[in-house]
Design an enzyme around this catalytic site. Structure first.
Site, PDB file in Angstrom:
ATOM      1  N   HIS A   1       0.784  -1.713  -0.043  1.00 59.05           N
ATOM      2  CA  HIS A   1      -0.168   0.252  -0.422  1.00 59.05           C
ATOM      3  C   HIS A   1       0.516   0.863  -0.131  1.00 59.05           C
ATOM      4  CE1 HIS A   1      -3.927  -1.652   0.743  1.00 59.05           C
ATOM      5  NE2 HIS A   1      -3.326  -3.020   1.352  1.00 59.05           N
TER       6      HIS A   1
ATOM      7  N   ASP B   1       3.740   9.075  -1.036  1.00 58.73           N
ATOM      8  CA  ASP B   1       2.910   8.316  -0.254  1.00 58.73           C
ATOM      9  C   ASP B   1       2.441   7.251  -1.569  1.00 58.73           C
ATOM     10  OD1 ASP B   1       0.799   7.587   1.441  1.00 58.73           O
ATOM     11  OD2 ASP B   1      -0.062   9.996   1.690  1.00 58.73           O
TER      12      ASP B   1
END
Length: 454
Positions: free
Chosen positions: A156, A363
């Site tokens: 992720h 991110d």
């Protein structure tokens, strides 16, 4: 059909569902988890010793199985290697990486413990879907115990190129462990290509197209960006904006525009840079003083990690400096809170905010950006300011993309957003909305499971 077994570091037990969150794994998978699914992982509890016999909870046909971690395993596996070595490394923060051999040994040991606790619950034809950086060695551990079924892994957070991974002493072992999965998934094509490069360099494996070829299997590497339940979040925002809570927030603004940010308190999110960017806005563009307020929600996390303690102290200082410098008797420019806010309230706050500030330094994806877009009123939408180092930026070019390391660039984007005419805001939002509604959480889950089952 084969049963789906989800394995993650933390398990959203039924009593915890609906807890406040700005996104994340539990939210993304919530609508996909069907009766018959098994979800296994850590309970979140820390005991004197690791408990290897799982606790079982059944709810709505789903089985939740969890184990407790002992204090030493928690310190070395979770606080140590996972969050003091892997997390900073995979977010390109080598200066914050702390590596200890004993922490890596605990990382391998806890993954072996997970495998031993999970193995008696598995069936031969199960599809096992492992999530995130805490559990990279799990496939190796399961296969050592004799499991021959399909195992997939999804990362992720970002992956890194070989030049960065080279700083991690057990880089080769980590790559070999990732190549014990049948399918590995990444948020962006850049992350997938970096994985293929690292598999070739550190493990010496051949790469053929999208597959890594080892002496045991062909590992398929896919790009599968995670999404949200966009329609559901849009409905939630439309309902929430009329609540008493949102009405109180609106009244407190006294007609001023709202810029909002919401995430965990983490050094990867670029919070000090963002605070400085807001200060530069008020300094360089004084016409916005007393006309805009910024709300930063940064829920506390990993408070036993020294770097997070230092970050909180820095943000407290910056918030005090900004408010001391710019406040008026009837205006506090920066509202900074570290409490967790429920999703229902967040949805309403997003909908009423003129600016969504999502400026992480790095991110994997960032679901807050997608939630902000989904929450907007298409007739009078706000403007998303997005870091170009967030995975979401690949599919969201109609946001105002910024380099989060440049506070002046953040300030200029905020100024542009506050001055942007309605027609441009509507056009940008329409394009962003199509992207968010096309790449949903259901599509993400279906794509990965189909690849794993193939």
């Amino acid at each position: 059909m084969a049963r789906l077994v989800i394995v993650s570091n933390r398990v959203p037990l039924p009593r915890a569902r609906g807890a406040a969150s700005a996104g994340g794994l539990a939210v993304a998978l919530q609508s996909f988890v069907a009766p018959g699914t098994l979800w296994f992982g850590w309970s979140g509890r820390v005991m004197e010793e690791t408990v290897t016999r799982p606790s079982i909870v059944e709810a709505d046909g789903v089985t939740y199985a969890t184990i407790d971690l002992g204090t030493e395993d928690y310190d070395r596996f979770y606080v140590g290697f996972a969050n003091s070595s892997l997390w900073p490394l995979l977010h390109f923060r080598l200066g914050l990486m702390r590596y200890r051999r004993e922490d890596f040994a605990a990382y391998l040991s806890v993954n072996a413990t997970f495998a031993a606790a999970l193995m008696p619950l598995l069936r031969d034809d199960d599809l096992v879907w492992v999530h995130d950086y805490h559990l990279i060695p799990l496939a190796t551990a399961l296969r050592a115990l004799g499991f021959k079924g399909r195992i997939g892994f999804f990362l992720h957070i970002p992956f890194v190129p070989p030049s960065v991974l080279d700083a991690l002493p057990p880089a080769r072992g980590l790559m070999e462990a990732m190549c014990d999965f049948d399918v590995v998934g990444f948020q962006t094509e850049t992350h997938r290509q970096d994985f293929l490069d690292c598999a070739r360099r550190f493990a010496g494996f051949a790469v053929e197209g999208e597959e890594v070829v080892t002496d045991r299997r062909r590992v398929r590497a896919i790009t599968d960006p995670i999404g949200i339940d966009a329609a559901g979040f849009a409905r939630l925002a439309a309902r929430s904006v009329g609540t008493a809570y949102i009405q109180r927030v609106r009244e407190s603004l006294v007609g001023r525009a709202l810029a909002i940010s919401a995430e965990r308190l983490d050094y990867s999110k670029g919070l000090p840079n963002r605070f400085e960017g807001f200060a530069r806005l008020l300094d360089r563009f004084p016409q916005h003083q007393r006309r805009v307020s910024m709300l930063q929600i940064a829920a506390r996390s990993r408070e036993d990690v020294a770097e997070y303690q230092a970050l909180r102290r820095e943000l407290d200082r910056l918030a005090g400096d900004i408010n001391g410098r710019f406040s008026a008797f009837d205006w506090v420019p920066l509202r900074y809170m570290t409490q967790t806010v429920a999703r229902t309230k967040l949805a309403g706050l997003f909908r009423m905010a003129r600016i969504g500030l999502v400026t992480p330094l790095r991110d994997g994806m960032n679901l807050v950006a997608k939630e902000y877009v989904a929450a907007q009123d298409p007739a009078d939408p706000g403007v998303l300011i997005l870091s170009r180092f967030a995975g979401a930026a690949e599919a969201m070019p109609d946001a105002l993309l910024v380099n989060p390391y440049d506070p002046d660039e953040i300030a200029e984007a905020m100024h542009a957003a506050l001055e942007m005419p309605l027609e441009e805001r509507q056009a940008r939002h329409a394009a962003l909305r199509r992207s968010v509604f096309d790449v949903t959480s259901a599509r993400y889950c279906t794509a990965f499971v189909e690849a794993l089952a193939a």
